[in-house]
Design a protein around this motif. Structure first.
Motif, PDB file in Angstrom:
ATOM      1  N   GLN A 167      88.151  66.393  85.398  1.00 17.47           N
ATOM      2  CA  GLN A 167      89.139  67.257  85.880  1.00 17.47           C
ATOM      3  C   GLN A 167      89.064  68.736  85.593  1.00 17.47           C
ATOM      4  O   GLN A 167      89.705  69.827  86.516  1.00 17.47           O
ATOM      5  CB  GLN A 167      90.890  66.625  85.594  1.00 17.47           C
ATOM      6  N   LEU A 168      88.396  69.127  84.622  1.00 10.28           N
ATOM      7  CA  LEU A 168      88.355  70.516  84.189  1.00 10.28           C
ATOM      8  C   LEU A 168      87.311  71.316  85.340  1.00 10.28           C
ATOM      9  O   LEU A 168      87.655  72.233  85.605  1.00 10.28           O
ATOM     10  CB  LEU A 168      87.708  70.838  82.704  1.00 10.28           C
ATOM     11  N   TRP A 169      86.513  70.432  85.886  1.00 13.07           N
ATOM     12  CA  TRP A 169      85.581  71.024  86.794  1.00 13.07           C
ATOM     13  C   TRP A 169      86.230  71.084  88.279  1.00 13.07           C
ATOM     14  O   TRP A 169      85.862  71.843  89.108  1.00 13.07           O
ATOM     15  CB  TRP A 169      84.137  70.768  86.694  1.00 13.07           C
ATOM     16  N   ALA A 170      86.972  69.911  88.317  1.00 11.96           N
ATOM     17  CA  ALA A 170      87.370  69.366  89.849  1.00 11.96           C
ATOM     18  C   ALA A 170      88.386  70.499  90.244  1.00 11.96           C
ATOM     19  O   ALA A 170      88.261  70.598  91.382  1.00 11.96           O
ATOM     20  CB  ALA A 170      87.765  67.984  89.866  1.00 11.96           C
ATOM     21  N   VAL A 171      89.169  70.835  89.513  1.00 14.22           N
ATOM     22  CA  VAL A 171      90.257  71.706  90.096  1.00 14.22           C
ATOM     23  C   VAL A 171      89.849  73.046  90.363  1.00 14.22           C
ATOM     24  O   VAL A 171      89.841  73.283  91.768  1.00 14.22           O
ATOM     25  CB  VAL A 171      91.527  71.779  88.974  1.00 14.22           C
ATOM     26  N   PRO A 172      88.760  73.640  89.765  1.00 13.09           N
ATOM     27  CA  PRO A 172      88.498  74.946  90.212  1.00 13.09           C
ATOM     28  C   PRO A 172      87.383  74.903  91.474  1.00 13.09           C
ATOM     29  O   PRO A 172      87.616  75.569  92.384  1.00 13.09           O
ATOM     30  CB  PRO A 172      87.662  75.616  89.110  1.00 13.09           C
ATOM     31  N   VAL A 173      86.767  73.811  91.553  1.00 18.42           N
ATOM     32  CA  VAL A 173      85.955  73.572  92.691  1.00 18.42           C
ATOM     33  C   VAL A 173      86.511  73.318  93.873  1.00 18.42           C
ATOM     34  O   VAL A 173      86.224  73.582  94.995  1.00 18.42           O
ATOM     35  CB  VAL A 173      84.757  72.587  92.063  1.00 18.42           C
ATOM     36  N   ALA A 174      87.603  72.321  93.588  1.00 13.54           N
ATOM     37  CA  ALA A 174      88.503  72.092  94.938  1.00 13.54           C
ATOM     38  C   ALA A 174      89.104  73.409  95.466  1.00 13.54           C
ATOM     39  O   ALA A 174      88.985  73.483  96.778  1.00 13.54           O
ATOM     40  CB  ALA A 174      89.598  71.018  94.510  1.00 13.54           C
ATOM     41  N   VAL A 175      89.372  74.198  94.742  1.00 16.44           N
ATOM     42  CA  VAL A 175      90.153  75.587  95.114  1.00 16.44           C
ATOM     43  C   VAL A 175      89.133  76.588  95.706  1.00 16.44           C
ATOM     44  O   VAL A 175      89.279  76.932  96.827  1.00 16.44           O
ATOM     45  CB  VAL A 175      90.790  76.308  93.925  1.00 16.44           C
ATOM     46  N   PHE A 176      87.936  76.568  95.014  1.00 16.62           N
ATOM     47  CA  PHE A 176      86.630  77.216  95.630  1.00 16.62           C
ATOM     48  C   PHE A 176      86.261  76.721  97.019  1.00 16.62           C
ATOM     49  O   PHE A 176      86.084  77.427  97.885  1.00 16.62           O
ATOM     50  CB  PHE A 176      85.547  77.288  94.659  1.00 16.62           C
ATOM     51  N   ALA A 219      85.108  57.626  86.823  1.00 13.62           N
ATOM     52  CA  ALA A 219      84.931  55.856  87.020  1.00 13.62           C
ATOM     53  C   ALA A 219      83.544  55.704  86.201  1.00 13.62           C
ATOM     54  O   ALA A 219      83.420  54.711  85.622  1.00 13.62           O
ATOM     55  CB  ALA A 219      84.827  55.456  88.310  1.00 13.62           C
ATOM     56  N   SER A 220      82.479  56.670  86.325  1.00 15.02           N
ATOM     57  CA  SER A 220      81.299  56.354  85.681  1.00 15.02           C
ATOM     58  C   SER A 220      81.175  56.898  84.455  1.00 15.02           C
ATOM     59  O   SER A 220      79.963  56.885  83.996  1.00 15.02           O
ATOM     60  CB  SER A 220      80.110  56.933  86.665  1.00 15.02           C
ATOM     61  N   THR A 221      82.267  57.427  83.715  1.00 13.99           N
ATOM     62  CA  THR A 221      81.887  57.941  82.464  1.00 13.99           C
ATOM     63  C   THR A 221      81.714  56.982  81.314  1.00 13.99           C
ATOM     64  O   THR A 221      82.330  55.803  81.613  1.00 13.99           O
ATOM     65  CB  THR A 221      83.245  58.781  82.242  1.00 13.99           C
ATOM     66  N   PRO A 222      80.765  57.053  80.539  1.00 14.28           N
ATOM     67  CA  PRO A 222      80.554  56.076  79.504  1.00 14.28           C
ATOM     68  C   PRO A 222      81.808  55.864  78.653  1.00 14.28           C
ATOM     69  O   PRO A 222      82.863  56.668  78.707  1.00 14.28           O
ATOM     70  CB  PRO A 222      79.460  56.908  78.761  1.00 14.28           C
ATOM     71  N   PRO A 223      81.916  54.540  78.116  1.00 13.43           N
ATOM     72  CA  PRO A 223      83.149  54.342  77.466  1.00 13.43           C
ATOM     73  C   PRO A 223      83.483  54.884  76.108  1.00 13.43           C
ATOM     74  O   PRO A 223      84.692  55.130  75.970  1.00 13.43           O
ATOM     75  CB  PRO A 223      82.832  52.787  76.958  1.00 13.43           C
ATOM     76  N   ASP A 224      82.616  55.677  75.583  1.00 10.77           N
ATOM     77  CA  ASP A 224      82.905  56.552  74.380  1.00 10.77           C
ATOM     78  C   ASP A 224      83.333  57.971  74.695  1.00 10.77           C
ATOM     79  O   ASP A 224      83.673  58.731  73.952  1.00 10.77           O
ATOM     80  CB  ASP A 224      81.724  56.336  73.424  1.00 10.77           C
ATOM     81  N   GLU A 225      83.394  58.203  75.997  1.00 10.20           N
ATOM     82  CA  GLU A 225      83.660  59.754  76.450  1.00 10.20           C
ATOM     83  C   GLU A 225      85.020  59.639  77.064  1.00 10.20           C
ATOM     84  O   GLU A 225      85.427  58.559  77.861  1.00 10.20           O
ATOM     85  CB  GLU A 225      82.583  60.334  77.271  1.00 10.20           C
ATOM     86  N   ASN A 226      85.891  60.890  77.157  1.00  9.72           N
ATOM     87  CA  ASN A 226      86.906  61.110  77.685  1.00  9.72           C
ATOM     88  C   ASN A 226      86.716  61.063  79.359  1.00  9.72           C
ATOM     89  O   ASN A 226      86.116  62.247  79.688  1.00  9.72           O
ATOM     90  CB  ASN A 226      87.769  62.113  77.130  1.00  9.72           C
ATOM     91  N   PRO A 227      87.258  60.416  80.183  1.00 11.49           N
ATOM     92  CA  PRO A 227      87.233  60.611  81.630  1.00 11.49           C
ATOM     93  C   PRO A 227      87.800  61.766  82.055  1.00 11.49           C
ATOM     94  O   PRO A 227      87.387  62.304  83.249  1.00 11.49           O
ATOM     95  CB  PRO A 227      87.472  59.333  82.324  1.00 11.49           C
ATOM     96  N   GLY A 228      88.974  62.238  81.540  1.00  6.22           N
ATOM     97  CA  GLY A 228      89.766  63.371  81.950  1.00  6.22           C
ATOM     98  C   GLY A 228      88.872  64.537  81.751  1.00  6.22           C
ATOM     99  O   GLY A 228      89.406  65.822  82.570  1.00  6.22           O
ATOM    100  N   LYS A 229      87.740  64.768  81.252  1.00 12.45           N
ATOM    101  CA  LYS A 229      87.027  65.840  81.206  1.00 12.45           C
ATOM    102  C   LYS A 229      86.632  66.445  82.713  1.00 12.45           C
ATOM    103  O   LYS A 229      86.242  67.548  82.964  1.00 12.45           O
ATOM    104  CB  LYS A 229      85.739  65.862  80.096  1.00 12.45           C
TER     105      LYS A 229
END
Length: 121
Positions: A83-92, A71-81
């Protein structure tokens, strides 16, 4: 309406959705962790589902953090990035979450069992 305005509207709607999801997760995670501690007060002995629920609260907390970052990602960046760190951190996070949940739940069950055994009557 130009394509840029339409894209900005869609992005704003997505960010608003991410904020709602993150707030919901930040409320649900503590509830998922602490409410199952009431189960031994109303049932007899050990049950496994409260520990599973308490452990899952850690993954929900990581997911809520990810949505808050999206939600706080700047408008010129992809917010989906995020999810790349969230999935392994959630599993860990599930391993220490399981250890903490099991220890706390078993402590509550043990204390309630001892209290019931020493109660007069």
């Amino acid at each position: 309406m130009t394509d840029d305005q339409l894209t900005d509207r869609v992005t704003d709607r997505d960010r608003r959705t991410y904020r709602i999801i993150s707030r919901t997760g930040f409320v649900a995670a503590p509830a998922m962790f602490f409410l199952p501690l009431l189960v031994p007060m109303f049932s007899v002995g050990y049950q496994s589902w409260p520990i599973i629920c308490m452990t899952a609260a850690f993954a929900v907390l990581v997911s809520a953090s990810s949505f808050a970052a999206m939600a706080s990602t700047p408008p010129d960046e992809n917010p989906g990035k995020h999810q790349l760190w969230a999935v392994p951190v959630a599993v860990f996070a599930l391993l220490p979450g399981a250890v903490l949940s099991s220890g706390l739940y078993l402590t509550v069950v043990s204390l309630l069992s001892q209290a019931a055994a020493t109660a007069p009557g």
